[in-house]
Scaffold this active site. Structure first.
Site, short mmCIF file in Angstrom:
data_model
loop_
_atom_site.label_atom_id
_atom_site.label_comp_id
_atom_site.label_asym_id
_atom_site.label_seq_id
_atom_site.Cartn_x
_atom_site.Cartn_y
_atom_site.Cartn_z
N ASP A 97 0.83 -1.21 0.00
CA ASP A 97 0.00 0.00 0.00
C ASP A 97 0.86 1.26 0.00
OD1 ASP A 97 -2.26 -1.63 0.22
OD2 ASP A 97 -2.15 -1.62 2.42
N TYR A 161 6.97 -9.68 6.70
CA TYR A 161 6.83 -8.25 6.98
C TYR A 161 7.32 -7.97 8.39
CZ TYR A 161 3.81 -7.48 2.90
OH TYR A 161 3.31 -7.37 1.62
#
Length: 334
Positions: A97, A161
């Site tokens: 994003d 992540y």
């Protein structure tokens, strides 16, 4: 380096398949009996900001949004600078994003040169792409040849992540400049890490993560059942820590899975921080998970994008191995 001594005509030059890794990008290429392919596996650092505005994540941006470009747009522009004769189309392994960073992402593309041009060596290709990316916060680190059926997104076996948190800093201006927009700043001087780890253990395994995904257009087409392999909390650090005038405690939340739902990592990170702050109890987090409803997720708890980093994209070694006998096959879903 790639050998071109076996190339006898244009048909054998074929397609160069590249897998790009950019601080998050990898590049790779493969060949078959009739095609000579080149591919890159590169780990490159890419920041989602440019000189004018925030990049809109890793994916392409619609043409009408003229003031913004995604990482994919910049990479495809760089590939076009190499003057390929085929249409440029890049496939990125992980679609991040706006505001999310990537230390290691990967992508693949095909590159076909004119018949009087030999294939690029991997080193030359990396340098050439970085030349065209020099004005952007994107770098290609290395290239690797892959089979021409390789797909950076669908062949990925896991993605990792890391979410970074800085304690005792109520505002980003209190951070060293080297950490600006690279972590979530919290006023709290400490967190209940024990409770956070207990809560993280509840998330590991196979679950319906509907409560931890944000609503988007992909919802009807993606299963909410995911396998979370790792959810850990450990102390982090900063390059500037030993040179800064005061100590800032850093923590890192690490998550590994084959794939994630939309905003799942940021929602899990926000919930774990909520547990550490005492805003959410461990039993309450379990209730949110078991509700399997995105509306069950507490409001204003999602962690901001700028603390999140994509740090690894892993593949099977056999999927990366280039062989003249490689044949095309279908891709699995991610």
């Amino acid at each position: 380096p790639l050998s071109v001594t076996d190339i006898r005509d244009d048909a054998q030059l074929g397609t160069l398949s590249h897998l790009l890794s950019v601080h998050w990008n990898k590049i790779q290429v493969g060949d078959t009996a009739d095609h000579r392919s080149l591919s890159l596996i590169t780990c490159v650092i890419v920041s989602f900001t440019d000189q004018h505005c925030f990049c809109s994540g890793a994916v392409k941006v619609p043409p009408h949004q003229l003031c913004k470009k995604g990482v994919q747009d910049h990479l495809e522009d760089a590939i076009r600078g190499l003057k390929p004769i085929n249409q440029v189309s890049l496939s990125i392994s992980s679609r991040t994003d706006t505001g999310v960073h990537a230390l290691c992402n990967s992508a693949h593309f095909d590159l076909q040169r004119r018949n009087d041009k030999p294939p690029f060596t991997e080193d030359v290709l990396v340098k050439a792409l970085n030349f065209y990316l020099s004005s952007e916060q994107i770098r290609v680190n290395r290239a690797h040849r892959v089979p021409d059926h390789f797909h950076a997104r669908y062949r990925a076996q896991s993605r990792t992540y890391v979410y970074r948190i800085a304690l005792g800093t109520g505002h980003h201006s209190l951070l060293p400049l080297t950490e600006s927009n690279l972590c979530w700043t919290l006023r709290n001087t400490e967190l209940d890490v024990g409770a956070m780890r207990e809560a993280a253990a509840l998330l590991v395994g196979v679950h319906d993560f509907s409560s931890f995904r944000a609503v988007n257009s992909d919802m009807p087409f993606k299963s909410p059942v995911k396998t979370l392999d790792v959810a850990s909390i450990q102390r982090g650090g900063s390059f500037a820590q030993s040179h800064f005038h005061r100590e800032i405690p850093f923590w890192e939340l690490t998550f590994t899975s084959r794939s994630f739902l939309y905003k799942q990592v940021r929602r899990m990170a926000g919930a774990l921080v909520g547990v550490g702050q005492g805003r959410l109890s461990v039993p309450q987090l379990k209730e949110v998970l078991e509700a399997r409803d995105s509306l069950a997720y507490p409001q204003a708890l999602t962690a901001p994008a700028h603390g999140l980093f994509l740090t690894r994209v892993d593949y099977k070694e056999t999927d990366l191995q280039h062989s003249p006998q490689t044949s095309c096959s279908g891709n699995s879903e991610d």
